[in-house]
Write an enzyme that holds these catalytic residues in place. Structure first.
Site, mmCIF file in Angstrom:
data_model
loop_
_atom_site.group_PDB
_atom_site.id
_atom_site.type_symbol
_atom_site.label_atom_id
_atom_site.label_comp_id
_atom_site.label_asym_id
_atom_site.label_seq_id
_atom_site.Cartn_x
_atom_site.Cartn_y
_atom_site.Cartn_z
ATOM 1 N N ARG A 46 12.078 8.511 -10.763
ATOM 2 C CA ARG A 46 11.059 7.505 -10.430
ATOM 3 C C ARG A 46 11.744 6.152 -10.246
ATOM 4 O O ARG A 46 11.392 5.370 -9.376
ATOM 5 C CB ARG A 46 9.990 7.418 -11.539
ATOM 6 C CG ARG A 46 9.069 6.231 -11.340
ATOM 7 C CD ARG A 46 7.766 6.223 -12.149
ATOM 8 N NE ARG A 46 7.765 6.980 -13.360
ATOM 9 C CZ ARG A 46 8.259 6.555 -14.531
ATOM 10 N NH1 ARG A 46 8.795 5.353 -14.641
ATOM 11 N NH2 ARG A 46 8.224 7.325 -15.598
ATOM 12 N N TYR A 98 -7.463 -4.488 7.602
ATOM 13 C CA TYR A 98 -7.588 -3.024 7.520
ATOM 14 C C TYR A 98 -8.652 -2.663 6.473
ATOM 15 O O TYR A 98 -8.667 -3.235 5.374
ATOM 16 C CB TYR A 98 -6.221 -2.451 7.133
ATOM 17 C CG TYR A 98 -6.216 -0.964 6.890
ATOM 18 C CD1 TYR A 98 -6.318 -0.069 7.951
ATOM 19 C CD2 TYR A 98 -6.116 -0.442 5.611
ATOM 20 C CE1 TYR A 98 -6.316 1.297 7.734
ATOM 21 C CE2 TYR A 98 -6.112 0.921 5.380
ATOM 22 C CZ TYR A 98 -6.212 1.784 6.444
ATOM 23 O OH TYR A 98 -6.213 3.132 6.233
ATOM 24 N N ASP A 170 1.044 -8.166 6.519
ATOM 25 C CA ASP A 170 1.009 -6.738 6.856
ATOM 26 C C ASP A 170 1.458 -6.611 8.316
ATOM 27 O O ASP A 170 0.728 -6.984 9.237
ATOM 28 C CB ASP A 170 -0.413 -6.198 6.652
ATOM 29 C CG ASP A 170 -0.506 -4.698 6.900
ATOM 30 O OD1 ASP A 170 0.323 -4.159 7.663
ATOM 31 O OD2 ASP A 170 -1.428 -4.059 6.348
ATOM 32 N N LYS A 195 2.627 4.745 9.928
ATOM 33 C CA LYS A 195 2.343 4.397 11.315
ATOM 34 C C LYS A 195 3.644 4.336 12.118
ATOM 35 O O LYS A 195 4.343 5.324 12.208
ATOM 36 C CB LYS A 195 1.539 3.091 11.354
ATOM 37 C CG LYS A 195 0.401 3.024 10.299
ATOM 38 C CD LYS A 195 -0.688 4.054 10.502
ATOM 39 C CE LYS A 195 -1.664 4.178 9.343
ATOM 40 N NZ LYS A 195 -2.276 2.937 8.884
HETATM 41 C C1 LIG Z 1 -2.868 2.435 7.682
HETATM 42 C C2 LIG Z 1 -2.779 1.023 7.309
HETATM 43 C C3 LIG Z 1 -2.670 0.628 5.973
HETATM 44 C C4 LIG Z 1 -2.736 1.620 4.825
HETATM 45 O O1 LIG Z 1 -1.662 2.494 4.850
HETATM 46 P P1 LIG Z 1 -1.722 3.999 4.260
HETATM 47 O O2 LIG Z 1 -0.350 4.500 4.516
HETATM 48 O O3 LIG Z 1 -2.781 4.734 5.037
HETATM 49 O O4 LIG Z 1 -2.073 3.894 2.820
HETATM 50 C C5 LIG Z 1 -2.540 -0.724 5.691
HETATM 51 N N1 LIG Z 1 -2.525 -1.638 6.685
HETATM 52 C C6 LIG Z 1 -2.630 -1.303 7.983
HETATM 53 C C7 LIG Z 1 -2.580 -2.363 9.020
HETATM 54 C C8 LIG Z 1 -2.768 0.032 8.346
HETATM 55 O O5 LIG Z 1 -2.890 0.345 9.628
#
Ligand SMILES: *Cc1c(COP(=O)(O)O)cnc(C)c1O
Length: 379
Positions: A46, A98, A170, A195
């Site tokens: 971990r 998001y 983000d 993504k």
């Molecule tokens: C998908 C997404 C998240 C969350 O990510 P996960 O991997 O699904 O937990 C946060 N911010 C944005 C802009 C996203 O597209």
């Protein structure tokens, strides 16, 4: 080293034992110690895993940050970043963030004494007006999901410069290939690696990049203390994905521009949200901040019946949540990704029942356009 070279090599030294060019998947929970108090820097997985650490070095370099820490999902990364704060602290957030981030902030973290204000971050003045004595973080998503509003990153970066406030961004939609927020004053960058960074729709993960050494240390502590770590196999998948990030992002951008131009001319489409279009309200800013516009597009069909017709009649484009993979995905924000945002707020933000979002993949763009055209004829 330039971007594509770093993406392939940074943190990826060949394995010292065998010379393997691909970093091994260290699928282990623990490490044998030479003697009491003597080990090789690895005690428990971990806390330290060589596969995850290779990925973390790689992403820190791509974002130009001091360190990176990887998590089991984008949400786990964001949650752990928010744990840098304490009860009573106030956070200013991009409105139209998001849906999962909004849910985490409003329905979980408010229970622990954090306060959130949501403002339009396309203008730094809105952030300045929302500042309170207890404001300790500004959390920006840019471009916003799904209507692609581009935040005034430089203006907000200047605002926090001499204050005890962390600027967190983000950067999931642009990836460090097109935008590196730390160059614009950000202290922390987060991604859902699910993504574009992984890019192949086969892993869930997240990362937080920190630019201040004291934040890096604290986030490393929290990563281990909270324990929402990325697995060795997922770390390897994301590393493998990142090796082609540069070529993929170039193609997402090229295809995104073509699809946006096609939609903008289409008689069944009322409005297109894409920062690469000259009519986008922050087009000039987008050109300055980002070296490309990427593959995320939203468009307004006018009604639920019309958006439903498009979504039900596409065949190449896959009707699915998520984004950033090699395959084109199409979705309905109002009932899918943004279903947890209250209706009144959704409509104010432009997330209407007629809005459709596309994550343009890297297939041949003629095929994507032909598929959308055929589906739009049914609308
Ligand atoms: C998908 C997404 C998240 C969350 O990510 P996960 O991997 O699904 O937990 C946060 N911010 C944005 C802009 C996203 O597209």
């Amino acid at each position: 080293m330039s971007f594509a070279t770093k993406a392939i090599h940074e943190g990826q030294d060949p394995d010292p034992v065998t010379g393997a060019v691909s970093v091994p998947i260290y699928q282990t929970s623990t490490y044998v110690q030479d003697a009491l108090g003597h080990h090789k820097g690895f005690e428990y997985a971990r806390t330290q895993n060589p596969t995850r650490m290779a990925l973390e070095r790689n992403i820190a370099s791509l974002e130009g940050g001091h360190a990176a820490h990887c998590f089991a999902s984008g949400m786990a990364a964001i949650d752990t970043v928010l744990r840098l704060l304490k009860a009573g602290d106030h956070v200013i957030v991009s409105e139209n963030t998001y849906g999962g981030t909004y849910r985490l902030f409003e329905r979980v973290l408010t229970q622990f004494g954090l306060e959130f204000s949501y403002v339009d971050t396309t203008d730094a003045i809105n952030v300045e007006n929302a500042l309170r004595d207890n404001t300790r973080m500004i959390f920006i998503e840019t471009p916003t999901n799904p209507i692609m509003a581009v935040a005034d990153l430089d203006g907000i970066g200047r605002l926090v410069r001499d204050r005890d406030i962390r600027l967190a961004v983000d950067n999931t939609f642009m990836s460090p290939y097109f935008l590196r927020p730390i160059e614009h004053g950000a202290d922390i960058v987060v991604h859902s690696t699910t993504k574009y960074l992984n890019g192949h729709s086969d892993s869930i993960g997240g990362v937080a990049i920190t630019n201040r050494p004291e934040d890096s240390e604290k986030l490393g502590f929290l990563q281990n203390a909270v324990g929402a770590i990325l697995s060795p196999f997922d770390s390897w998948l994301v590393m493998r994905g990142i090796k082609t990030l540069a070529v993929r992002m170039k193609q997402h951008d090229e295809n995104g521009r073509c699809v946006a131009a096609f939609l903008a001319e289409h008689p069944k489409v009322q409005k297109v949200y894409y920062p690469g279009l000259a009519g986008h309200p922050q087009h000039e800013r987008a050109k300055k901040l980002m070296s490309g516009f990427g593959g995320m597009i939203a468009f307004e069909t006018g009604s639920l019946a019309a958006s439903r017709a498009v979504l039900d009649n596409v065949s190449l484009c896959a009707l699915a949540e998520s984004l950033g993979g090699v395959e084109t995905l199409i979705s309905h924000p109002a009932t899918m990704t943004h279903a947890s945002v209250p209706e009144q707020q959704r409509v104010r933000l432009g997330i209407t029942d007629g809005l459709v979002r596309i994550s343009v993949g890297i297939e041949d763009v003629e095929d994507i356009i032909a598929d959308l055209d055929a589906a739009l004829q049914k609308a």
